[in-house]
Write a protein that holds these residues in place. Structure first.
Motif, PDB file in Angstrom:
ATOM      1  N   ALA A   1       0.834  -1.205   0.000  1.00  0.00           N
ATOM      2  CA  ALA A   1       0.000   0.000   0.000  1.00  0.00           C
ATOM      3  C   ALA A   1       0.867   1.253   0.000  1.00  0.00           C
ATOM      4  O   ALA A   1       0.589   2.219  -0.718  1.00  0.00           O
ATOM      5  CB  ALA A   1      -0.931  -0.004   1.212  1.00  0.00           C
ATOM      6  N   THR A   2       1.941   1.231   0.781  1.00  0.00           N
ATOM      7  CA  THR A   2       2.858   2.376   0.828  1.00  0.00           C
ATOM      8  C   THR A   2       3.485   2.615  -0.538  1.00  0.00           C
ATOM      9  O   THR A   2       3.580   3.763  -1.001  1.00  0.00           O
ATOM     10  CB  THR A   2       3.959   2.129   1.873  1.00  0.00           C
TER      11      THR A   2
ATOM     12  N   CYS B   1      -2.704  10.614  -2.765  1.00  0.00           N
ATOM     13  CA  CYS B   1      -3.950   9.916  -2.465  1.00  0.00           C
ATOM     14  C   CYS B   1      -3.874   9.390  -1.038  1.00  0.00           C
ATOM     15  O   CYS B   1      -2.861   8.811  -0.644  1.00  0.00           O
ATOM     16  CB  CYS B   1      -4.164   8.769  -3.456  1.00  0.00           C
ATOM     17  N   SER B   2      -4.919   9.586  -0.247  1.00  0.00           N
ATOM     18  CA  SER B   2      -4.966   9.081   1.118  1.00  0.00           C
ATOM     19  C   SER B   2      -5.750   7.774   1.157  1.00  0.00           C
ATOM     20  O   SER B   2      -6.462   7.426   0.211  1.00  0.00           O
ATOM     21  CB  SER B   2      -5.615  10.108   2.055  1.00  0.00           C
ATOM     22  N   LEU B   3      -5.613   7.044   2.269  1.00  0.00           N
ATOM     23  CA  LEU B   3      -6.317   5.779   2.467  1.00  0.00           C
ATOM     24  C   LEU B   3      -6.932   5.790   3.858  1.00  0.00           C
ATOM     25  O   LEU B   3      -6.217   5.884   4.857  1.00  0.00           O
ATOM     26  CB  LEU B   3      -5.343   4.595   2.324  1.00  0.00           C
ATOM     27  N   SER B   4      -8.265   5.713   3.926  1.00  0.00           N
ATOM     28  CA  SER B   4      -8.973   5.616   5.201  1.00  0.00           C
ATOM     29  C   SER B   4      -9.649   4.259   5.285  1.00  0.00           C
ATOM     30  O   SER B   4     -10.057   3.688   4.267  1.00  0.00           O
ATOM     31  CB  SER B   4     -10.016   6.731   5.334  1.00  0.00           C
TER      32      SER B   4
ATOM     33  N   GLU C   1      -2.564   4.674   8.703  1.00  0.00           N
ATOM     34  CA  GLU C   1      -1.388   5.491   9.036  1.00  0.00           C
ATOM     35  C   GLU C   1      -0.471   5.646   7.824  1.00  0.00           C
ATOM     36  O   GLU C   1      -0.021   6.754   7.527  1.00  0.00           O
ATOM     37  CB  GLU C   1      -0.631   4.866  10.216  1.00  0.00           C
ATOM     38  N   VAL C   2      -0.173   4.535   7.131  1.00  0.00           N
ATOM     39  CA  VAL C   2       0.690   4.667   5.951  1.00  0.00           C
ATOM     40  C   VAL C   2      -0.040   5.417   4.835  1.00  0.00           C
ATOM     41  O   VAL C   2       0.602   6.010   3.960  1.00  0.00           O
ATOM     42  CB  VAL C   2       1.171   3.294   5.434  1.00  0.00           C
ATOM     43  N   GLY C   3      -1.370   5.416   4.866  1.00  0.00           N
ATOM     44  CA  GLY C   3      -2.149   6.129   3.862  1.00  0.00           C
ATOM     45  C   GLY C   3      -2.521   7.539   4.259  1.00  0.00           C
ATOM     46  O   GLY C   3      -3.267   8.211   3.539  1.00  0.00           O
ATOM     47  N   HIS C   4      -2.005   8.014   5.411  1.00  0.00           N
ATOM     48  CA  HIS C   4      -2.282   9.379   5.885  1.00  0.00           C
ATOM     49  C   HIS C   4      -3.788   9.661   5.918  1.00  0.00           C
ATOM     50  O   HIS C   4      -4.240  10.754   5.579  1.00  0.00           O
ATOM     51  CB  HIS C   4      -1.580  10.422   5.006  1.00  0.00           C
ATOM     52  N   GLY C   5      -4.539   8.647   6.317  1.00  0.00           N
ATOM     53  CA  GLY C   5      -5.985   8.807   6.427  1.00  0.00           C
ATOM     54  C   GLY C   5      -6.441   8.558   7.850  1.00  0.00           C
ATOM     55  O   GLY C   5      -5.681   8.749   8.805  1.00  0.00           O
TER      56      GLY C   5
ATOM     57  N   LYS D   1       5.978   9.391  11.516  1.00  0.00           N
ATOM     58  CA  LYS D   1       5.525   8.312  10.647  1.00  0.00           C
ATOM     59  C   LYS D   1       5.368   8.792   9.210  1.00  0.00           C
ATOM     60  O   LYS D   1       5.103   7.992   8.312  1.00  0.00           O
ATOM     61  CB  LYS D   1       4.200   7.747  11.164  1.00  0.00           C
ATOM     62  N   PHE D   2       5.521  10.097   8.987  1.00  0.00           N
ATOM     63  CA  PHE D   2       5.464  10.615   7.630  1.00  0.00           C
ATOM     64  C   PHE D   2       6.751  10.265   6.885  1.00  0.00           C
ATOM     65  O   PHE D   2       7.829  10.194   7.499  1.00  0.00           O
ATOM     66  CB  PHE D   2       5.277  12.137   7.614  1.00  0.00           C
ATOM     67  N   PRO D   3       6.689  10.058   5.575  1.00  0.00           N
ATOM     68  CA  PRO D   3       7.916   9.816   4.808  1.00  0.00           C
ATOM     69  C   PRO D   3       8.856  11.020   4.923  1.00  0.00           C
ATOM     70  O   PRO D   3       8.405  12.166   4.850  1.00  0.00           O
ATOM     71  CB  PRO D   3       7.413   9.642   3.370  1.00  0.00           C
ATOM     72  N   HIS D   4      10.132  10.760   5.128  1.00  0.00           N
ATOM     73  CA  HIS D   4      11.078  11.875   5.208  1.00  0.00           C
ATOM     74  C   HIS D   4      12.439  11.430   4.697  1.00  0.00           C
ATOM     75  O   HIS D   4      12.767  10.241   4.682  1.00  0.00           O
ATOM     76  CB  HIS D   4      11.189  12.411   6.638  1.00  0.00           C
ATOM     77  N   LYS D   5      13.214  12.390   4.250  1.00  0.00           N
ATOM     78  CA  LYS D   5      14.540  12.100   3.723  1.00  0.00           C
ATOM     79  C   LYS D   5      15.489  13.212   4.125  1.00  0.00           C
ATOM     80  O   LYS D   5      15.066  14.331   4.458  1.00  0.00           O
ATOM     81  CB  LYS D   5      14.506  11.963   2.198  1.00  0.00           C
ATOM     82  N   GLN D   6      16.782  12.927   4.091  1.00  0.00           N
ATOM     83  CA  GLN D   6      17.798  13.904   4.445  1.00  0.00           C
ATOM     84  C   GLN D   6      18.582  14.293   3.206  1.00  0.00           C
ATOM     85  O   GLN D   6      18.965  13.441   2.397  1.00  0.00           O
ATOM     86  CB  GLN D   6      18.740  13.349   5.508  1.00  0.00           C
TER      87      GLN D   6
END
Length: 485
Positions: free
Chosen positions: A360-361, A371-374, A392-396, A444-449
């Motif tokens: 799903a991620t 796109c969000s997933l609830s 959570e992985v779908g930010h919903g 838990k949000f995607p992040h990068k350095q």
């Protein structure tokens, strides 16, 4: 962390906010450390942020350190919380963006009766509160996965299509939750075409038992000087009119007319002029088969009376036309979401929570619009941990629907959130300043350095919604000479 004139100027320059950039600056006053209690954090945010932004379209951005003061001679790690808050929407000025929703409905046997009836009734209520610029599609799953309705604009005709499609859903079989979810995400992000391996996982079965394919027979008959090109269902039990909407035959240049469309059964084209060139058949299936379109090529045969081939057509996901120049801007602005409904445990397709959350991620993070997933779990028998992880992985959001009468309020609440989205694809950049190092970002949000920058992808923000990003920051020790006049 210094009172020198040059560093004071750097501090002044760095504290200017640009877009979603948060700059962390800490002023040292004594050798001692003063700690902020967690109970005071909300009050601190309120006191440090103006009651209203000067510009209603301005985001509020605040950084609050764990310590108000830290001795300059000692290196220390502290926690820093960054809060980004969306502005309110001015309904008099700003028009909300379009909303696109895919409802992924569990039609396993346990959904029969009241549960499925309430889902139908609530979908009817939801579409009545959507505008003609909004879209809704339906995917359902049990042992197999079906796209009951492609994304459809919610004008009066579109609303009726939703009601009709929902009414045709019949509960039976087991729970292929993973397949339904993957197909729902793909409907919102059509660039993600399913592979053969994906399809086998959806169905948990060999290709020949795929319930989402229809076999077509095509070819030509040869009788004396006459040949007849034709297309028909391969199964003798299927009526051509139930499967095929129309066929366009494209003939070689020597024929006049060169293109012939037949929209009634039987789908046959007789001709007397012989040719060795192949003919093209453009076939559109009926609404029952998602109006799927397929193009076949057939070289005419004269060696025997009947020359045929067979083709299996996958109609599980309808064709999505690319956006035209007129609606590309609207498509880029659209708030997209997948709603996943279930009342049980996944027992077909992928059943591992780790596998489902990973896939799903990957699908949600792929090319295309955000796109969000609830998720909506009915009763006590569903896997609440799995639905929570997926949301959570779908930010919903995850909604626990304790009894069937709560289905409507959960769906309406979810729709209300989508209608209040004021920003999409939000990215927050945290940049290290001299003397401070970001050791870790807790989110838990995607992040990068990227060097000294840490970029957090927050996705959508609703009106006046806030998100908190917690960081561990190392404050390096500084020599005393910096503080001498």
């Amino acid at each position: 962390r210094s009172n020198s004139p040059s560093l004071r100027k750097q501090k002044k320059d760095r504290t200017k906010l640009k877009e979603t950039r948060a700059t962390m600056v800490f002023t040292t006053t004594t050798e001692s450390s003063t700690k902020t209690s967690s109970t005071d954090l909300d009050a601190l945010f309120e006191s440090s942020v103006p009651s209203a932004p000067a510009d209603p379209a301005t985001f509020r951005l605040t950084c609050v350190p764990e310590l108000f003061a830290s001795g300059y001679a000692e290196a220390k790690e502290i926690l820093v919380n960054t809060r980004i808050q969306a502005p309110p929407r001015d309904s008099k000025v700003e028009e909300r963006p379009p909303v696109s929703v895919t409802a992924v409905i569990d039609r396993s046997g346990s959904m029969s009766g009241t549960k499925l009836a309430l889902v139908r009734d609530t979908l009817k209520f939801v579409v009545e509160h959507m505008d003609a610029k909004d879209s809704l599609g339906i995917v359902s799953y049990s042992d197999d996965v079906r796209e009951n309705l492609p994304l459809t604009k919610m004008d009066s005709q579109g609303r009726q299509k939703v009601i009709d499609a929902a009414a045709r859903i019949v509960a039976s079989g087991c729970t292929n939750l993973s397949g339904g979810m993957y197909a729902g995400i793909r409907q919102q992000k059509p660039s993600n075409k399913p592979t053969e391996n994906d399809f086998l996982q959806f169905m948990n079965a060999p290709p020949r038992v795929n319930q989402n394919t229809i076999s077509l027979q095509y070819g030509n008959l040869f009788m004396g000087s006459t040949w007849v090109a034709f297309v028909a269902p391969a199964a003798s039990t299927s009526q051509a009119a139930d499967v095929i909407k129309q066929v366009t035959f494209k003939l070689p240049a020597s024929f006049d007319p060169q293109t012939v469309t037949i929209d009634k059964a039987p789908f046959e084209l007789p001709r007397q002029t012989p040719t060795t060139a192949p003919i093209i058949m453009e076939i559109e299936l009926t609404e029952k088969y998602n109006n799927k379109k397929v193009t076949l090529e057939h070289p005419l045969g004269y060696s025997q009376p009947v020359n045929t081939s067979t083709k299996d057509i996958d109609y599980s996901v309808a064709d999505q036309p690319p956006p035209t120049n007129e609606n590309k801007e609207e498509a880029n602005n659209t708030v997209r979401s997948v709603w996943l409904f279930t009342d049980g445990l996944a027992n077909r397709g992928d059943t591992s929570a780790d596998v489902m959350t990973r896939k799903a991620t990957e699908l949600l993070a792929s090319e295309g619009q955000p796109c969000s997933l609830s998720t909506f779990g009915y009763g006590a028998d569903h896997n609440a941990d799995l639905l929570q992880q997926l949301s959570e992985v779908g930010h919903g959001m995850y909604y626990f629907v304790e009894n069937p009468t709560q289905i409507g309020s959960a769906m309406v609440e979810c729709l209300a959130g989508l209608l209040s989205v004021v920003a999409q694809d939000v990215k927050l950049t945290l940049e290290e300043c001299p003397g401070a190092e970001i050791v870790k970002v807790f989110t838990k949000f995607p992040h990068k350095q990227d060097g000294k920058k840490h970029i957090v992808s927050i996705a959508d923000l609703y009106t006046e919604e806030h998100k908190d990003i917690l960081c561990r920051v190392k404050l390096h020790s500084l020599p005393c000479a910096l503080f001498e006049e």
